[in-house]
Structure formats: C-alpha cells, structure tokens
Design a protein around this motif. Structure first.
Motif, PDB file in Angstrom:
ATOM      1  N   ALA A 539     -11.423   7.264 -31.062  1.00 50.63           N
ATOM      2  CA  ALA A 539     -10.185   8.045 -31.084  1.00 50.63           C
ATOM      3  C   ALA A 539      -9.496   8.030 -29.732  1.00 50.63           C
ATOM      4  CB  ALA A 539     -10.495   9.482 -31.496  1.00 50.63           C
ATOM      5  N   LEU A 540     -10.282   7.977 -28.645  1.00 47.94           N
ATOM      6  CA  LEU A 540      -9.706   8.001 -27.302  1.00 47.94           C
ATOM      7  C   LEU A 540      -8.923   6.725 -27.010  1.00 47.94           C
ATOM      8  CD1 LEU A 540      -9.443   9.298 -24.501  1.00 47.94           C
ATOM      9  CD2 LEU A 540     -11.647   8.267 -23.913  1.00 47.94           C
ATOM     10  N   VAL A 541      -9.474   5.556 -27.351  1.00 46.82           N
ATOM     11  CA  VAL A 541      -8.809   4.303 -26.974  1.00 46.82           C
ATOM     12  C   VAL A 541      -7.527   4.082 -27.766  1.00 46.82           C
ATOM     13  CG1 VAL A 541     -10.973   3.249 -26.276  1.00 46.82           C
ATOM     14  CG2 VAL A 541     -10.191   2.960 -28.628  1.00 46.82           C
ATOM     15  N   GLN A 542      -7.378   4.677 -28.933  1.00 45.53           N
ATOM     16  CA  GLN A 542      -6.184   4.429 -29.743  1.00 45.53           C
ATOM     17  C   GLN A 542      -5.121   5.521 -29.608  1.00 45.53           C
ATOM     18  OE1 GLN A 542      -5.320   6.058 -33.200  1.00 45.53           O
ATOM     19  NE2 GLN A 542      -6.287   7.733 -32.028  1.00 45.53           N
ATOM     20  N   THR A 543      -5.382   6.549 -28.798  1.00 45.31           N
ATOM     21  CA  THR A 543      -4.446   7.672 -28.673  1.00 45.31           C
ATOM     22  C   THR A 543      -3.254   7.257 -27.835  1.00 45.31           C
ATOM     23  OG1 THR A 543      -6.231   9.277 -28.848  1.00 45.31           O
ATOM     24  CG2 THR A 543      -4.166  10.038 -27.869  1.00 45.31           C
ATOM     25  N   GLU A 544      -2.076   7.473 -28.385  1.00 49.54           N
ATOM     26  CA  GLU A 544      -0.824   7.167 -27.693  1.00 49.54           C
ATOM     27  C   GLU A 544       0.101   8.364 -27.837  1.00 49.54           C
ATOM     28  OE1 GLU A 544       0.692   3.628 -29.414  1.00 49.54           O
ATOM     29  OE2 GLU A 544      -0.827   2.319 -28.551  1.00 49.54           O
ATOM     30  N   THR A 545       0.641   8.833 -26.725  1.00 56.56           N
ATOM     31  CA  THR A 545       1.521   9.995 -26.708  1.00 56.56           C
ATOM     32  C   THR A 545       2.792   9.649 -25.942  1.00 56.56           C
ATOM     33  OG1 THR A 545      -0.450  11.395 -26.668  1.00 56.56           O
ATOM     34  CG2 THR A 545       1.629  12.462 -26.177  1.00 56.56           C
ATOM     35  N   THR A 546       3.902  10.198 -26.420  1.00 54.17           N
ATOM     36  CA  THR A 546       5.189   9.906 -25.795  1.00 54.17           C
ATOM     37  C   THR A 546       5.222  10.424 -24.352  1.00 54.17           C
ATOM     38  OG1 THR A 546       6.206  10.136 -27.974  1.00 54.17           O
ATOM     39  CG2 THR A 546       7.671  10.163 -26.070  1.00 54.17           C
ATOM     40  N   ASN A 547       5.694   9.586 -23.457  1.00 56.22           N
ATOM     41  CA  ASN A 547       5.866   9.921 -22.037  1.00 56.22           C
ATOM     42  C   ASN A 547       4.538  10.226 -21.335  1.00 56.22           C
ATOM     43  OD1 ASN A 547       8.683   9.689 -22.351  1.00 56.22           O
ATOM     44  ND2 ASN A 547       8.855  11.849 -22.948  1.00 56.22           N
ATOM     45  N   VAL A 548       3.424   9.837 -21.926  1.00 62.00           N
ATOM     46  CA  VAL A 548       2.117  10.063 -21.322  1.00 62.00           C
ATOM     47  C   VAL A 548       1.341   8.750 -21.383  1.00 62.00           C
ATOM     48  CG1 VAL A 548      -0.064  11.304 -21.441  1.00 62.00           C
ATOM     49  CG2 VAL A 548       2.070  12.503 -21.923  1.00 62.00           C
ATOM     50  N   GLN A 549       0.777   8.330 -20.263  1.00 65.06           N
ATOM     51  CA  GLN A 549       0.032   7.079 -20.215  1.00 65.06           C
ATOM     52  C   GLN A 549      -1.451   7.354 -20.451  1.00 65.06           C
ATOM     53  OE1 GLN A 549       0.310   5.034 -16.492  1.00 65.06           O
ATOM     54  NE2 GLN A 549      -0.905   3.261 -17.175  1.00 65.06           N
ATOM     55  N   ASN A 550      -2.017   6.571 -21.366  1.00 63.61           N
ATOM     56  CA  ASN A 550      -3.447   6.648 -21.635  1.00 63.61           C
ATOM     57  C   ASN A 550      -4.154   5.698 -20.664  1.00 63.61           C
ATOM     58  OD1 ASN A 550      -6.040   6.757 -22.602  1.00 63.61           O
ATOM     59  ND2 ASN A 550      -5.494   6.329 -24.739  1.00 63.61           N
ATOM     60  N   LEU A 551      -4.945   6.258 -19.761  1.00 56.78           N
ATOM     61  CA  LEU A 551      -5.620   5.447 -18.737  1.00 56.78           C
ATOM     62  C   LEU A 551      -6.725   4.573 -19.316  1.00 56.78           C
ATOM     63  CD1 LEU A 551      -5.879   8.164 -15.942  1.00 56.78           C
ATOM     64  CD2 LEU A 551      -4.106   6.426 -16.276  1.00 56.78           C
ATOM     65  N   HIS A 552      -7.141   4.843 -20.536  1.00 60.35           N
ATOM     66  CA  HIS A 552      -8.160   4.018 -21.197  1.00 60.35           C
ATOM     67  C   HIS A 552      -7.669   3.777 -22.631  1.00 60.35           C
ATOM     68  CE1 HIS A 552     -12.257   2.360 -21.211  1.00 60.35           C
ATOM     69  NE2 HIS A 552     -12.344   2.769 -22.471  1.00 60.35           N
ATOM     70  N   GLY A 553      -6.626   2.979 -22.738  1.00 60.62           N
ATOM     71  CA  GLY A 553      -5.915   2.848 -23.994  1.00 60.62           C
ATOM     72  C   GLY A 553      -6.435   1.758 -24.904  1.00 60.62           C
ATOM     73  N   LEU A 554      -5.505   1.252 -25.748  1.00 56.86           N
ATOM     74  CA  LEU A 554      -5.867   0.322 -26.805  1.00 56.86           C
ATOM     75  C   LEU A 554      -6.348  -1.018 -26.254  1.00 56.86           C
ATOM     76  CD1 LEU A 554      -5.856   0.560 -29.878  1.00 56.86           C
ATOM     77  CD2 LEU A 554      -3.625  -0.553 -29.894  1.00 56.86           C
ATOM     78  N   LYS A 555      -5.899  -1.380 -25.089  1.00 57.80           N
ATOM     79  CA  LYS A 555      -6.371  -2.630 -24.463  1.00 57.80           C
ATOM     80  C   LYS A 555      -7.877  -2.564 -24.215  1.00 57.80           C
ATOM     81  CE  LYS A 555      -5.586  -5.498 -20.379  1.00 57.80           C
ATOM     82  NZ  LYS A 555      -4.817  -5.634 -19.105  1.00 57.80           N
ATOM     83  N   GLU A 556      -8.362  -1.412 -23.759  1.00 59.98           N
ATOM     84  CA  GLU A 556      -9.790  -1.243 -23.533  1.00 59.98           C
ATOM     85  C   GLU A 556     -10.565  -1.244 -24.859  1.00 59.98           C
ATOM     86  OE1 GLU A 556     -11.098  -1.312 -20.631  1.00 59.98           O
ATOM     87  OE2 GLU A 556      -9.189  -1.294 -19.537  1.00 59.98           O
ATOM     88  N   GLY A 557      -9.941  -0.725 -25.917  1.00 60.38           N
ATOM     89  CA  GLY A 557     -10.583  -0.765 -27.235  1.00 60.38           C
ATOM     90  C   GLY A 557     -10.749  -2.183 -27.740  1.00 60.38           C
ATOM     91  N   TRP A 558      -9.728  -3.027 -27.535  1.00 64.69           N
ATOM     92  CA  TRP A 558      -9.836  -4.436 -27.929  1.00 64.69           C
ATOM     93  C   TRP A 558     -10.938  -5.144 -27.133  1.00 64.69           C
ATOM     94  CZ3 TRP A 558      -8.165  -7.533 -31.664  1.00 64.69           C
ATOM     95  CH2 TRP A 558      -8.265  -8.918 -31.479  1.00 64.69           C
ATOM     96  N   ALA A 559     -11.008  -4.865 -25.814  1.00 68.00           N
ATOM     97  CA  ALA A 559     -12.054  -5.458 -24.986  1.00 68.00           C
ATOM     98  C   ALA A 559     -13.441  -4.992 -25.449  1.00 68.00           C
ATOM     99  CB  ALA A 559     -11.824  -5.085 -23.522  1.00 68.00           C
ATOM    100  N   TRP A 560     -13.567  -3.717 -25.823  1.00 62.94           N
ATOM    101  CA  TRP A 560     -14.868  -3.213 -26.301  1.00 62.94           C
ATOM    102  C   TRP A 560     -15.315  -3.960 -27.547  1.00 62.94           C
ATOM    103  CZ3 TRP A 560     -16.920  -1.345 -30.742  1.00 62.94           C
ATOM    104  CH2 TRP A 560     -18.155  -0.700 -30.652  1.00 62.94           C
TER     105      TRP A 560
END
Length: 657
Positions: A539-560
């Motif tokens: 849930a953490l890697v796929q969370t996206e919020t407007t005007n807020v940057q996810n420091l461990h986002g979907l790119k890290e989920g793909w790498a995992w």
C-alpha cells in the motif's frame, strides 16, 4: 273419570264426572288427600246451604222433574240420570275407566264406602255421553245434595281449568319473551363483537404508529448521540492541545536552562576528552619512538598474520544469522560484519543493490537509536533547578501515548487521515520532545499497528506519506523498521543450512518468528504477520497524493517486484509475500507500466507458480489458487477495496436499523 260413591241408608249413588283426572300435570281434585271427617263436614255444610235456599223457593211437595239432553224426562218415582255438562276436554285413557268400581278407602277414619251397582246410561238412541243413574227411592231424599255437590264440582273444575290456562299462557308468554331476549342478546353480542374488532384495528394502527414514532425518535437520538460524542472528542483533543501548549510555554524556560546546563557539561566533557587524547597521543609518540626498531622487525610477521586472519574471518560463518529480532535495533557493528560474512557465504538470496539499500537504512536506524540513547540518558538524570531543591525528571511517556493514540485512530476516511497526519506532524515537531525520539516512536508504532486485525493498510500508507513529506528523515526509519520486522520487504530470503543453524528454531528466529515464554509461535501466525507487513509495504509504494511526493513510490514497488522474481525462491513465505503485494499494488503497477507489468505476471505464472506446484505442499494450495485467480481473472484491473478513502464520516451517515 272421577267416581264418588255414597252408601246412605237405602241405597248408593254414583256420580261420574266426564273430564280428565290431570290436565297438563294439574289434578282435577285440589285436595286429593281429604279425610272422611272433612268430607262429611263439607257435605253437612252443603246441606245447610241448600236447606236455606230451598225454604225460600217453592214447596217440597211440588213434583221434581229433571231434564237431560234431547228433551227426555225422568218421571217421579223412577230412576233418573244426573248428567254433567259437556266440556271441551278430551276423554282420558282407558286406564281411568278401570279405576271405576274400586272401593274408596280413607286412611284417616278407617271407614269404607262401597258401590253396590254401577252402570252407564249409554243408550244407542240418545247422544248422552255419560251420566249417573239413581234409583227412585234415593231421589226424594238426596236430590238437592247431589245437585249442590255437582255444581260445586263443576265450579271447582272451571277454576282449575282457568288456573291451568293462565299458567300455560304465562309460560308461553315467558317462553316467547325469553326467545326474544335471547335473539336480542345475540344481536347485541354480534354488534359488540364487530365494534370490538373495529376498535382493535384502530388500536393496532395507533400502536404501530407509536412504534414507528418511537423507532424514529430512537434513531434520531442515536445519531444525535454520535454527533455529540464526536464533538466531545474533538473538544477534548482541542483542550488537550491547549493544555499541552500552556504546559509547553511554562516549561520552556526550564528546558532552556537544562539545555544550557547540558551544553556546559558537554563542553567540559569534550575538553576533558581532548586533554586525555592529547596526553594519550604524547604517550603514544614516546612509546612509538622507543619501539620503532622493534616494530620494523615484526612488520613482516604482522602482515602475514593479518592476511591469515582476514581469510579465516571471510570463510567463517557465525550461527544464528544477522537478522535482528523484530522491533529491536542491531546491537553493534559486529552484527553488520556478520551479515556481510553470511551474505558472502551465500546465506541470503537477494539482489546486491537491495542489500545495499537495506544496509544504509539499518545504519541510519542504528545511528538514530544511539543518538536517542544518549538523549534519554542525559535527560533522565536528576537536575536541580536554579532556586535549588526542586528535582526535574524528563519523561516522554505521555508524548509516546499521544502518538500511539493517533495511529490507533487511523481509519479509511479522508478527513480522518488528514486530521491524524496533521496531529502526528505536530507531535513530531513538538519542542518538548526531540524529533529523533518522536520519529523512532512513530516508526515503531505505525509498523506494529499493521499487525492488528482491524487495521487499514491504505489509510496507514496515506498517513506515512503525508508525515514523511514534512519529515523526510522518517521514511528511511519506517522502511528500516519494516525490514527488521519482515525481511521479505527488502526483498531477501535466508537459506536454511544445517551446518550454520544449530536447530530449526534458530532458523525460525532468524527469519522473524517470535518466541513467547520459551514457545515458538506457529507458522500460521507468522504467515499472518508476514502478510500484514507486506500489505502495508504494497500500500505504501502505490500511494499517490496530490501536491505530495511519495519518497518511496511506485518506482520502488516495480524494483521490488523485479528483484523478488529474479532472486527469491518459490516457497510458502515468498508465496504469501508476493500474493499480498500484488493484491495491494498490482492495480497501480498496471496503470503505470501496462504491458511490462503483464510480462511480470507472465513470469509469475510460468515460473514462480510452476515451482510452487512442484513442491506439493498442502498449505500452499490456497495461496497458489489466489495468485492464479488474480492473474487469470485479471483482478489487477479492479481497484482494491480501501484504496480510495471515504469522503464522509461514519457518524454523519444515517444508519437504518
């Protein structure tokens, strides 16, 4: 028939009454139990009455002639028949005729009347029904008495008939009245029944309306009560915040004084340490000059020994692994060196860059723990205030309770998530508590919260992203706590070797099994916790919020996912981890990478699932079925439940019971 017999002097007289003995249950003789004396006294009275009436009439020497029906005459000196008038009554049964001729016995006097002769004048020539025939020698002496008796009997019969008719008519009238009353009563009962049914219907309708009104009032009261509770809770939170703010202002000056004292002590210690270091350096220089010659001679031998020790340490493997227990920091640098030695000995299945990232995060967590330990040790000392005498002891228990309470109250509601994230940001920036300690508390609590059955992983992920956007250093600490709690979030797998681990229990402890009172937890419980950690990570890697940057986002989920499929083997631990990750992050990965993600799923289907099925482990059947169904039914096209936060508070939604 009534038969009266008289035996007087020269002969007998028979008087027959032509009527029934009983009519409708009433006897013709009003006093059937007369005694003989009573009868004689009654006859004497009749004679006296007749004598008085006869003296006023014609003389007794006048000829006596008695006429009967049809004009027949009874001449003087001959027998005659005294006939009673015909009445409108029917003849009685033959049983009454049989009673004629029997002797009349009166119990009172003991005397007896006998009838010498009895005959009826039933001639064929006349229409006389019945009569009495009296001998001629009795007519001269007893004619008036018999006539009076006959008249008296006739009157008595008339009276009895009248009484009987009156009683019968009264009975008929009473019967008719009773029938009418019964009919009217039945009608009243039927009307009352109908009226009662209508009244019951009205009452039932009113009762249902009252129940509906009461239910509406109850639901309104419940809704109002929930609103009041939410308002009270908000007021309480505000009051607590105001109290904490006031307390913070009051204690600010004391804290400044304590910091000044601590800084002064730290400077003194630093100066003492510098002095000690200078003295040590001086001593070392003098000793180095003295032993320069000796060291030159032993240099070669020292290099050889160092090379041997380095080779031996690189080959040596320490049992028990380097993975620390969940929730505890690495003890020292020796644990990291052991981890590196085991990794070089192929103890772990993991990508190199994944291990490097894990090592960096664990190093940051270790430094955080060390700094917080110094802070706690310095603030837990007893300090004297400026006036001397008061003791002040620093305690962060209340601050930790506020952070823990806000994390436990996280729900899948948009307003709730924003409110809790704002509160947590304020607590992490609170001046009363150092930020490093607040970050440590936040990371531990948010990771342990995901183990609860009623947790909301998507809502927790939103809170983590919002908090770390304001406190970036907290993201690496949260990830390090996740890595310590579950090594598959790296992703990394520890291989079991009998030469390294003394027992299965030691291996289980190394991969994160918990031990309670000397008893190891079951594999089922461990897999449930493993699934909870992986759901939070997905849930953490796929969370996206407007005007807020996810420091461990979907790119890290793909790498995992790529590192997982390239390096980890197929077993029950990795199967549960992959299934939980796909359920939470598969939808967002497909939206971002499309065909590339489908290729990843193809690898899972052709390689990973095939390896799982080949193991023939019954416990893996459910997990294999879920992963296969997820791929075949294309569930990655459906947004997972809870990913989109609710817009309304549950307390404002009308609940229809």
């Amino acid at each position: 028939m009534i038969s009266i017999h008289f035996a007087i002097c020269r002969g007998a007289v028979k008087l027959n009454l032509r009527c029934s003995q009983r009519v409708d249950g009433v006897a013709d003789d009003p006093e059937p139990d007369w005694s003989f004396d009573a009868l004689v006294s009654e006859l004497n009275a009749l004679e006296a009455k007749l004598a008085t009436t006869a003296s006023s009439s014609t003389k007794r020497s006048s000829p006596f002639t008695k006429t009967i029906s049809r004009g027949k005459k009874i001449e003087r000196g001959r027998a005659f028949v005294l006939r009673a008038d015909e009445y409108d009554m029917e003849d009685t049964d033959s049983e009454d005729d049989d009673r004629d001729g029997k002797a009349l016995v009166v119990s009172g006097s003991g005397k007896r009347f006998t009838c010498d002769e009895l005959y009826l004048s039933d001639s064929d020539d006349s229409d006389i029904v019945s009569g009495f025939e009296v001998r001629p020698y009795l007519m001269d002496e007893l004619g008036e008495v018999e006539g009076a008796l006959f008249e008296l009997t006739h009157e008595h019969q008339l009276r009895v008939k009248d009484e009987i008719r009156n009683k019968i008519s009264a009975l008929e009238t009473a019967l008719v009245n009773e029938t009418q009353n019964s009919a009217s009563s039945l009608l009243r009962v039927e009307k009352y029944k109908e009226t009662r049914q209508e009244l019951d219907k009205k009452l039932d309708t009113q009762y249902q309306r009252r129940i509906a009104e009461a239910l509406d009032n109850h639901l309104t009261a419940v809704q109002r009560d929930r609103e009041l509770r939410s308002q009270i809770e908000e007021r309480k939170i505000r009051s607590d915040a105001a109290y904490e703010e006031a307390k913070r202002k009051v204690a600010f000056e004391k804290q400044q004084q304590e910091k000044a004292k601590a800084e002064a002590e730290a400077k003194l210690r630093a100066e003492e340490a510098k002095r000690a270091a200078l003295e040590a350096e001086r001593k070392a220089e003098t000793e180095a000059k003295k032993q320069a010659a000796l060291e030159a001679e032993k240099a070669a031998e020292a290099e050889k020994r160092a090379q041997k020790e380095s080779t031996e340490t690189s080959k040596r493997v320490i049992p028990g692994g380097t993975q620390p227990a969940a929730g505890h920091p690495p003890d020292s640098a020796s644990s990291l060196s052991n981890a590196e030695n085991k990794e070089s000995g192929n103890m772990y299945r993991a990508a190199t860059n994944a291990l490097n990232l894990e090592h960096g995060r664990l190093q940051k967590l270790k430094e955080l723990y060390e700094k917080n330990q110094v802070i706690r040790s310095s603030y837990n000392k007893v300090f004297l205030t400026a006036d001397g005498g008061d003791v002040y002891l620093k305690d962060y228990t209340r601050h930790e309770g506020h952070i823990s309470r806000n994390i436990r109250q996280i729900r899948g509601i948009r307003d709730n998530v924003r409110a809790k994230a704002s509160e947590l940001i304020k607590l992490l920036n609170d001046r009363e508590c150092p930020q490093l300690i607040s970050i440590e508390i936040f990371a531990k609590k948010v990771v342990s919260y995901c183990e609860n059955p009623g947790n909301a992983p998507f809502a927790s992920a939103y809170v983590i992203v919002l908090v770390t956007s304001q406190v970036p250093h907290a993201m690496d600490i949260v990830l390090a706590e996740l890595h310590m709690a579950c090594l598959y979030t790296v992703p990394k797998h520890l291989v079991y070797k009998k030469s390294v681990f003394q027992s299965k229990e030691a291996y289980f402890k190394s991969i994160g099994y918990r031990e309670d009172e000397g008893k190891m937890e079951s594999t089922e419980d461990y897999l449930k916790r493993l699934e909870s950690y992986m759901k939070l990570y997905g849930a953490l890697v796929q969370t996206e919020t407007t005007n807020v940057q996810n420091l461990h986002g979907l790119k890290e989920g793909w790498a995992w996912l790529a590192r997982f499929l390239n390096t980890l083997p197929a077993n029950q631990y990795t199967a549960v981890s992959l299934n939980a990750f796909l359920q939470m992050a598969g939808f967002a990965l497909y939206k971002r990478y499309k065909s590339q993600f489908l290729k990843m799923l193809n690898v899972v289907s052709k390689n990973f699932l095939v390896d799982l099925k080949s193991r023939n482990i019954p416990e893996l059947t459910r997990t294999i079925t879920e992963i296969q169904t997820y791929i075949e039914d294309k569930k990655f096209l459906q947004e997972p439940e809870g990913r989109s936060l609710q817009s309304n508070l549950l307390s404002n939604v009308y609940v229809n019971y």
